[in-house]
Each structure stands twice: as structure tokens, then as C-alpha cells.
Design a protein around this motif. Structure first.
Motif, PDB file in Angstrom:
ATOM      1  N   ASP A  83      -5.356  -4.029  10.859  1.00 26.42           N
ATOM      2  CA  ASP A  83      -3.978  -3.538  10.847  1.00 26.42           C
ATOM      3  C   ASP A  83      -2.960  -4.668  10.742  1.00 26.42           C
ATOM      4  O   ASP A  83      -1.754  -4.414  10.803  1.00 26.42           O
ATOM      5  CB  ASP A  83      -3.699  -2.700  12.097  1.00 26.42           C
ATOM      6  CG  ASP A  83      -3.937  -3.469  13.394  1.00 26.42           C
ATOM      7  OD1 ASP A  83      -4.449  -4.612  13.351  1.00 26.42           O
ATOM      8  OD2 ASP A  83      -3.622  -2.919  14.471  1.00 26.42           O
ATOM      9  N   TYR A  85      -2.941  -7.321   8.183  1.00 27.69           N
ATOM     10  CA  TYR A  85      -2.650  -7.773   6.822  1.00 27.69           C
ATOM     11  C   TYR A  85      -3.012  -6.671   5.844  1.00 27.69           C
ATOM     12  O   TYR A  85      -3.855  -5.808   6.130  1.00 27.69           O
ATOM     13  CB  TYR A  85      -3.433  -9.047   6.482  1.00 27.69           C
ATOM     14  CG  TYR A  85      -3.019 -10.242   7.301  1.00 27.69           C
ATOM     15  CD1 TYR A  85      -2.003 -11.089   6.874  1.00 27.69           C
ATOM     16  CD2 TYR A  85      -3.645 -10.522   8.512  1.00 27.69           C
ATOM     17  CE1 TYR A  85      -1.613 -12.179   7.635  1.00 27.69           C
ATOM     18  CE2 TYR A  85      -3.259 -11.610   9.278  1.00 27.69           C
ATOM     19  CZ  TYR A  85      -2.243 -12.436   8.835  1.00 27.69           C
ATOM     20  OH  TYR A  85      -1.849 -13.513   9.595  1.00 27.69           O
ATOM     21  N   HIS A  86      -2.397  -6.735   4.667  1.00 24.83           N
ATOM     22  CA  HIS A  86      -2.668  -5.754   3.619  1.00 24.83           C
ATOM     23  C   HIS A  86      -2.793  -6.480   2.292  1.00 24.83           C
ATOM     24  O   HIS A  86      -2.097  -7.471   2.040  1.00 24.83           O
ATOM     25  CB  HIS A  86      -1.550  -4.718   3.548  1.00 24.83           C
ATOM     26  CG  HIS A  86      -1.853  -3.552   2.655  1.00 24.83           C
ATOM     27  ND1 HIS A  86      -2.731  -2.547   3.012  1.00 24.83           N
ATOM     28  CD2 HIS A  86      -1.412  -3.227   1.412  1.00 24.83           C
ATOM     29  CE1 HIS A  86      -2.808  -1.656   2.044  1.00 24.83           C
ATOM     30  NE2 HIS A  86      -2.022  -2.054   1.050  1.00 24.83           N
ATOM     31  N   THR A 384       1.663  -7.300   7.921  1.00 24.17           N
ATOM     32  CA  THR A 384       2.249  -5.979   8.138  1.00 24.17           C
ATOM     33  C   THR A 384       3.295  -6.041   9.247  1.00 24.17           C
ATOM     34  O   THR A 384       3.349  -6.994  10.025  1.00 24.17           O
ATOM     35  CB  THR A 384       1.175  -4.969   8.550  1.00 24.17           C
ATOM     36  OG1 THR A 384       0.617  -5.379   9.817  1.00 24.17           O
ATOM     37  CG2 THR A 384       0.063  -4.891   7.507  1.00 24.17           C
ATOM     38  N   ASN A 385       4.098  -4.987   9.339  1.00 24.83           N
ATOM     39  CA  ASN A 385       5.065  -4.921  10.436  1.00 24.83           C
ATOM     40  C   ASN A 385       4.354  -4.780  11.775  1.00 24.83           C
ATOM     41  O   ASN A 385       4.847  -5.234  12.812  1.00 24.83           O
ATOM     42  CB  ASN A 385       6.028  -3.755  10.234  1.00 24.83           C
ATOM     43  CG  ASN A 385       7.282  -3.903  11.070  1.00 24.83           C
ATOM     44  OD1 ASN A 385       8.033  -4.869  10.916  1.00 24.83           O
ATOM     45  ND2 ASN A 385       7.516  -2.964  11.971  1.00 24.83           N
ATOM     46  N   SER A 469       5.466  -6.850   1.487  1.00 26.01           N
ATOM     47  CA  SER A 469       5.691  -6.128   2.738  1.00 26.01           C
ATOM     48  C   SER A 469       7.039  -6.471   3.360  1.00 26.01           C
ATOM     49  O   SER A 469       7.432  -5.855   4.353  1.00 26.01           O
ATOM     50  CB  SER A 469       4.588  -6.450   3.743  1.00 26.01           C
ATOM     51  OG  SER A 469       4.726  -7.779   4.226  1.00 26.01           O
ATOM     52  N   LEU A 586       0.093   1.914   8.173  1.00 18.50           N
ATOM     53  CA  LEU A 586       0.721   0.612   8.377  1.00 18.50           C
ATOM     54  C   LEU A 586       2.038   0.545   7.611  1.00 18.50           C
ATOM     55  O   LEU A 586       2.278   1.323   6.685  1.00 18.50           O
ATOM     56  CB  LEU A 586      -0.228  -0.504   7.928  1.00 18.50           C
ATOM     57  CG  LEU A 586      -1.583  -0.521   8.636  1.00 18.50           C
ATOM     58  CD1 LEU A 586      -2.460  -1.624   8.080  1.00 18.50           C
ATOM     59  CD2 LEU A 586      -1.408  -0.678  10.150  1.00 18.50           C
ATOM     60  N   HIS A 587       2.858  -0.422   7.992  1.00 19.78           N
ATOM     61  CA  HIS A 587       4.227  -0.440   7.506  1.00 19.78           C
ATOM     62  C   HIS A 587       4.658  -1.808   7.003  1.00 19.78           C
ATOM     63  O   HIS A 587       4.131  -2.843   7.418  1.00 19.78           O
ATOM     64  CB  HIS A 587       5.183   0.014   8.622  1.00 19.78           C
ATOM     65  CG  HIS A 587       4.958   1.417   9.073  1.00 19.78           C
ATOM     66  ND1 HIS A 587       4.002   1.741  10.004  1.00 19.78           N
ATOM     67  CD2 HIS A 587       5.549   2.592   8.690  1.00 19.78           C
ATOM     68  CE1 HIS A 587       4.006   3.059  10.205  1.00 19.78           C
ATOM     69  NE2 HIS A 587       4.935   3.590   9.419  1.00 19.78           N
ATOM     70  N   GLU A 588       5.636  -1.758   6.130  1.00 18.94           N
ATOM     71  CA  GLU A 588       6.342  -2.939   5.655  1.00 18.94           C
ATOM     72  C   GLU A 588       7.631  -3.082   6.448  1.00 18.94           C
ATOM     73  O   GLU A 588       7.876  -2.332   7.400  1.00 18.94           O
ATOM     74  CB  GLU A 588       6.635  -2.784   4.157  1.00 18.94           C
ATOM     75  CG  GLU A 588       5.383  -2.588   3.325  1.00 18.94           C
ATOM     76  CD  GLU A 588       5.659  -2.145   1.893  1.00 18.94           C
ATOM     77  OE1 GLU A 588       4.727  -2.236   1.068  1.00 18.94           O
ATOM     78  OE2 GLU A 588       6.804  -1.715   1.617  1.00 18.94           O
ATOM     79  N   ILE A 625       3.350   1.667   3.953  1.00 19.56           N
ATOM     80  CA  ILE A 625       2.769   1.005   2.784  1.00 19.56           C
ATOM     81  C   ILE A 625       2.291   2.066   1.799  1.00 19.56           C
ATOM     82  O   ILE A 625       1.599   3.019   2.176  1.00 19.56           O
ATOM     83  CB  ILE A 625       1.615   0.084   3.202  1.00 19.56           C
ATOM     84  CG1 ILE A 625       2.166  -1.111   4.001  1.00 19.56           C
ATOM     85  CG2 ILE A 625       0.831  -0.400   1.991  1.00 19.56           C
ATOM     86  CD1 ILE A 625       1.086  -2.000   4.600  1.00 19.56           C
TER      87      ILE A 625
END
Length: 664
Positions: A83, A85-86, A384-385, A469, A586-588, A625
Motif C-alpha cells: 500500500d 507505492y504504485h 501513495t498518499n 501520484s 489507494l490514493h494520490e 488511483i
């Protein structure tokens, strides 16, 4: 039975050159220099000490490092399955195989270097291992057994050195089995050096037999009388990175931390077989058959044995400490701890890998520079955020801004990136009004990484993929464009360092009821970067009495301290069966400057900060994301099969008793 594994080649076909230099162990595919027409065989290797040493050095070149291409999913380190990095690159293994749920049994069997799986059970790639090619664990295992079984034959080597090299070989072999164990569970256990063409008849061992076998290898290493505790300072310039008894003891604790965790150590298996096509499938290949709380006591015992041995040797291994009690001091102490090899004054690394460089100086390649360019220019591993929120505040509080995202949600224009855990700034690029002296980025003494800021507008430093991100990776890369700070020759990627040993012991203490002792160990690590005591600064968590909260905090602290080093965040999510983390979208981040009236400045405009101007106020959005949407996030999609990877179908079909993991 089929012949054991197709990758086992005649020893006489292998060769290697070893060059001893002041700061490196150079290893590669080949292990001997020989005159034309001279056949190299096992008698040659063990007829001269130099050749025997070189053979062992070639095994060192096969230690696990997630930042060389052979251990990357076609351009992305395995951290992008966690959770934190993307991966945004369309040709990467994650976005092609893992994220859409397309991973297959044969994802690890490609020979062209475009690996889709995160770890290979047995494949030996066609790439040169000097170039970071993927090498089967069993190739390394065979080398180590050959050393252990034949080193007594070496005529010009002392008994003490023979013992030391045996200890190193046992430790290397144990580490490679552990690498595979935490990806597949029970393994085929090769307990000797098989001859070419000799058949293997034991089949796949249970998960419990596998962890006990790994432990037995480590015990053999520890028992070697010539296996030294640490590299003497007089030799460390040349031999930093060689394994020691401390490496073996630390590895033992890490192995049992994984084994004691709920993935294998449970009242029920994480998944059962719906069919058993070969008849050899068994849940005990991926499960211990019961939950045994005493395994945490065993882990704690091995932690204490490490620390006792360290104390008996003058506490040689110590955490790198800050030279000043400020952001610059804390950041540099942390950087020296995770990034650089041990030297005469720095002794935190217990077990590390020296990544290969590149095929061409400074250009695209399969080694360290190639990884950096992949991640920096292509968006192969973007924070990621969720990772940003993992880091707390400088005073030791956890991240307090849970309801700050959205238009009008930050009427006071709070800068959520100010006064944070200094490790945040060493991990990812975030807005900072004043960078400490010596920490400038591309020559700037500030960082305006918001919408319309420098990082977005200057593609010669970062392109939009790398900041897709809203954040950019900093750990390992540092300021790549800062020239000589990108000092490859000093890199040592930790497999285990002393900070992790404190956190392993903290987890074992928490699991065995010593919550206050666990908090003491956590504070040893946190105090290095000036953070207050976790339980004092976060009283609402009741950490002296709430075990579940404390375990969660240990996992968070592990992510802050050792994240993006050896894939540990992903493996922590796996061993703890954290379906909640795998399935949570997951979020930016989108960071917007506000004008004097509190209105957002528009997208697409140039809002680069100018030195001397007032620092702006902000609003934030955290969009989910979209590029590389993970099927795991879709309701009802998740299955526990994803905790372990599929075993190669090609390998199963060789008929020596290997079986597939359930669900694949």
C-alpha cells in the motif's frame, strides 16, 4: 522421477573472476580464470584457496536485492504490490499481471528478462547475473553445498578460514531458502550437492519442515568456530558486506518472526484446496497445521541471543546516531543507516547486498542505475498518499489530519507537510519551505511540489509519470540530478539492519505480553530521528494495554523505518494476512495553493515558488488511483490465494513431487 532441475549445469561450464578492491566484493557469473583449453572441474575449484574463495564470492552475487532487474517485475520493485507505492508504467509486471488479476503459473518462467512475477521458484534467466539477471535459488544452494562438502580438500587454506567460509555458505543458503519460503511456503529441500543428472525424490516439504530446515542451516553457521561476529575495522574497507555470525543470528530472528505470524501459524490454513490434481497437494505445504503461540517466544529467544552476543562482543553493532539534533542531523543519520555500507565508524548493517551497477556507465542498464532511471523517469514506483500518512509528526504524534481533504476542508490553510517525522523527507518528495543546508534538490533550497510547482513544471528533473501520484520517490534516489550524491560505489541494500532487530524484538515482546518492553525497543529506533515516545504522544491508543493497537503501530513503524529496503512492507501485509490493507483503494494527492482570498489557484498554470515570497496556504484532494487500478479493490474479488505466489507449472510438470499452491 525426472532429473532434479534443468538449471543444474556441469561445474566445469561455470567460471568467474574475483577482484579484491578497497570497497567492494566483485562477483559475477564466472568464478575462475583459466588458461585456454583447461577444463575447470570440482577438483580445480577445491585445489587452491583462491579458486575456492572466488566460488563463494559468486554465490554472494546471488543474494537477494529487490533493486536489480532480476528481482523486479519488468521494471518495478515488489514494494508496488504493497500500500506504499504504485506502478504507473504500462509495460510493468504489476500493471500487466498483478493489478488486473492476470498473474499466471508461468509468469516467472520467461527467459527474456521481462519478468511478470515478483519471485521465481527455479528459473535461471538468460541474462548475465552481473546484469542483475534472475538466478534460481537452487543454483545458489548447490554452490553452497559444494563448498560445505568439499572445502576440507583445499590444501592451502587454514582450518579457521575453512570454518568461516562454511559459516558464510550456510548463511547464504539459508537466506535464499527464506526468500522462497516467504513467497511460496513449503519448498523442495535440497540437502546436498546433487550431481548432474542425479534424481531428486523427496518432493515438496511441509511449511514446518521448511522453516525447521532453514533454522538448522543457520544453527550450522552459528556453530562454526571460525565464523566471526563482525568484520574487523582494519578489513572493513575491503570486506564490508561479508556475512558474519551476527548476520546468521539476525536472519534467524527474522525467519521466526515470519514463521510465528498468522499466515502459517494459525488454527486454519489461509486457503484450502478445492481439488488435488496430482494427489500430492496438502494444506501443510502452506500451513503449520495449528496455531502455536510459543513460536513468538522462540523468535524472542533468538532476538535476545543476537543482542547478548552483540553485548559480549563490545556492542559492535550500533544504530547510526545524528550529529546534530535537528532535521539535517536526523535525516543524515537515517540515510547513513539505510543507504551506505558499514565502515570504520558505522556498524548498523547486519546483512546487506551490494547491487550491481549498469551495463553502460550512467545509461540504461540492468543494475542500480538502470533501476534508478526506471523508477525516476518511468514511474515504476511512486509513493501513495497512504505512505505519506504513515509518517507522523516531529514530536512523535501520529498523523492527525484525518478530515482535511476536499474543497473547503482546510480553511486555515494548514501545511500538512511541516514538522513531520524526518524520515518522511528522506522517503518522498513533499513541499518544504526550507531544506536544510546540504539537502537542496536540483539546486533549490525549497521544494514546491504542488500543482503548478517546480517538480511538476520541470520535466528535465522529473516527468509526469514519476510524480503521477503527486509525490515523487526520494529514498535511494536522493537528488539523482544532484550529480555526485548519487554515489553507487557506497550502496549497500539492507536485508537486515540493527534498527529492524529492535522492531522484530518489539513485535515478539508484544506477542508474548511484554507491551512496555516492546515500546522501549520501538523508542530506541524512533529516538534516532528525535521522535517522542509513541505511547506518551498517542495516549488515545492505550498502547501499554492494547496489544492489537501496539501490533498495528509496530507494523507502521516498520514501514517508516525499513520500507522500500527489502520488500518488508509487502511481506508484513502477507504474514499478518492483512486483507484489509490489500483491498483498501489507494490514493494520490493533489496539493493546491490558495491565493490571498483563500481561493484555489487553477490547474495548468505556473505557480512556482520564488525565494523570499511568503509560503502559500494549501488545500488538498486525494483522488483514488485510476491508472493501474487493482482488482483487489473491487468488492468480492479478493481471494486469499494472493498471499502466496503460484509455483511454476513448468517445474511441477517435471514430476519430482512439486505441487501448486491452493487457488492457482
Amino acid at each position: 522421477m525426472k532429473k532434479i532441475f534443468n538449471y543444474i549445469l556441469a561445474l566445469g561450464m561455470t567460471s568467474c573472476i574475483f577482484t579484491a578492491c578497497v570497497d567492494d566484493i566483485n562477483v559475477g557469473n564466472a568464478f575462475l580464470e583459466k588458461a585456454p583449453g583447461v577444463e575447470v572441474n570440482i577438483d580445480t575449484v577445491f585445489n587452491k584457496a583462491e579458486y575456492t574463495r572466488n566460488f563463494l564470492w559468486s554465490a554472494y552475487g546471488q543474494l537477494y536485492c529487490t533493486y536489480t532487474s532480476g528481482n523486479m517485475m519488468n521494471g518495478a520493485p515488489i514494494d508496488v504490490l504493497s500500500d506504499s507505492y504504485h506502478c504507473y508504467v504500462g509495460w510493468g509486471g504489476p500493471i500487466q499481471s498483478y493489478y488486473p488479476g492476470n498473474l499466471t503459473e508461468n509468469a516467472q518462467d520467461t527467459e527474456d528478462g521481462n519478468f511478470q512475477g515478483k519471485f521465481s521458484y527455479s528459473t535461471k534467466s538468460g541474462l548475465d547475473s552481473d546484469a542483475g539477471g534472475r538466478v534460481s535459488i537452487y543454483e545458489t544452494v548447490r554452490k553452497c553445498w559444494q563448498i560445505i562438502e568439499n572445502i576440507e580438500r583445499v590444501p592451502d587454506m587454514s582450518d579457521t578460514e575453512k570454518s568461516r567460509l562454511r559459516g558464510e555458505a550456510y548463511t547464504i543458503m539459508a537466506s535464499r531458502y527464506f526468500d522462497a519460503f516467504r513467497n511460496f511456503g513449503g519448498l523442495c529441500l535440497v540437502k546436498k550437492a546433487y550431481e548432474v543428472g542425479e534424481t531428486f525424490t523427496e518432493g515438496r516439504s511441509t511449511a514446518w519442515q521448511t522453516v525447521e530446515f532453514i533454522d538448522s542451516l543457520i544453527q550450522c553457521a552459528i556453530n562454526e568456530p571460525g565464523y566471526i561476529w563482525n568484520i574487523p575495522n582494519a578489513d572493513i574497507g575491503q570486506w564490508s558486506g561479508r556475512l558474519t555470525r551476527a548476520s546468521a543470528r539476525a536472519l534467524r530472528a527474522k525467519v521466526w518472526m515470519f514463521a510465528a505470524s498468522p499466515l502459517f501459524n494459525n488454527n486454519e490454513p489461509y486457503l484450502t484446496y478445492t481439488k488435488k490434481p496430482t494427489g500430492l497437494e496438502s494444506e501443510e505445504h502452506i500451513w503449520f497445521g495449528k496455531e502455536d503461540p510459543s513460536l513468538w517466544s522462540r523468535c524472542l529467544q533468538y532476538c535476545n541471543e543476537f543482542f547478548d552476543d552483540n553485548a559480549a562482543n563490545g556492542n559492535y553493532y550500533q544504530l547510526v546516531q545524528p550529529e546534530s539534533q535537528d532535521e539535517a542531523g536526523y535525516r543524515m543519520a537515517y540515510r547513513r543507516a539505510y543507504r551506505y555500507r558499514n565502515n570504520e565508524t558505522r556498524h548498523e548493517k547486519l546483512f546487506d547486498a551490494h547491487p550491481t551497477l549498469t551495463l553502460s556507465d550512467g545509461g540504461w542498464g540492468w543494475g542500480w542505475r538502470g533501476f534508478a532511471l526506471d523508477c525516476l523517469r518511468q514511474g515504476g514506483a511512486v509513493p501513495t498518499n497512504e505512505l505519506m500518512e504513515c509518517f507522523g509528526m516531529q514530536d512523535g504524534r501520529n498523523f492527525p489530519y484525518s478530515d482535511i481533504y476536499g474543497r473547503g476542508k482546510n480553511p486555515d490553510g494548514i501545511d500538512i507537510f511541516a514538522n513531520r517525522d524526518p524520515r518522511l523527507y528522506e522517503t518522498m518528495v513533499v513541499p518544504q519551505q526550507s531544506l536544510p543546508a546540504g539537502f537542496d534538490y536540483a539546486g533549490m533550497t525549497y521544494m514546491d511540489s504542488w500543482v503548478g510547482g517546480f517538480l511538476e513544471k520541470n520535466s528535465n528533473v522529473n516527468n509526469k509519470d514519476d510524480v503521477a501520484s503527486g509525490y515523487s520517490k526520494f529514498k535511494w534516489l536522493l537528488d539523482y540530478w544532484g550529480g555526485n550524491r548519487y554515489d553507487d560505489d557506497l550502496i549497500g541494500v539492507p536485508y537486515i539492519r540493527l534498527a529492524e532487530m529492535y522492531l522484530i524484538r518489539a513485535e515478539a515482546k508484544a506477542e508474548t505480553g511484554d507491551l512496555r518492553g516492546a515500546l522501549d525497543d520501538i523508542h530506541v529506533v524512533r529516538s534516532r530521528v528525535g521522535l517522542g515516545r509513541l505511547e506518551t504522544m498517542n495516549p488515545e491508543l492505550n498502547l501499554t494495554s492494547n496489544k492489537e493497537n501496539l501490533i498495528n503501530e509496530i507494523l507502521r513503524e516498520r514501514n517508516c523505518e525499513i520500507g522500500a529496503e527489502c520488500g518488508d512492507r509487502l511481506y508484513d501485509m502477507v504474514r499478518r494476512k492483512r486483507q484489509d490493507l490489500f483491498t483498501k483503494p489507494l490514493h494520490e494527492i493533489r496539493i493546491y495553493c490558495l491565493d490571498a482570498n483563500g481561493n484555489r489557484l487553477d490547474d495548468g498554470e505556473d505557480h512556482q515558488y520564488k525565494a523570499g515570497q511568503p509560503w502559500p496556504k494549501f488545500e488538498y484532494e486525494k483522488p483514488e488511483i485510476v491508472v493501474g487500478h487493482r482488482r483487489w479493490w473491487d468488492p468480492g474479488y479478493w481471494t486469499n490465494k494472493w498471499y502466496l505466489d503460484p509455483v511454476s507449472r513448468i517445474e511441477i510438470q517435471k514430476g519430482y513431487g512439486l505441487t501448486q499452491n491452493p487457488g492457482w
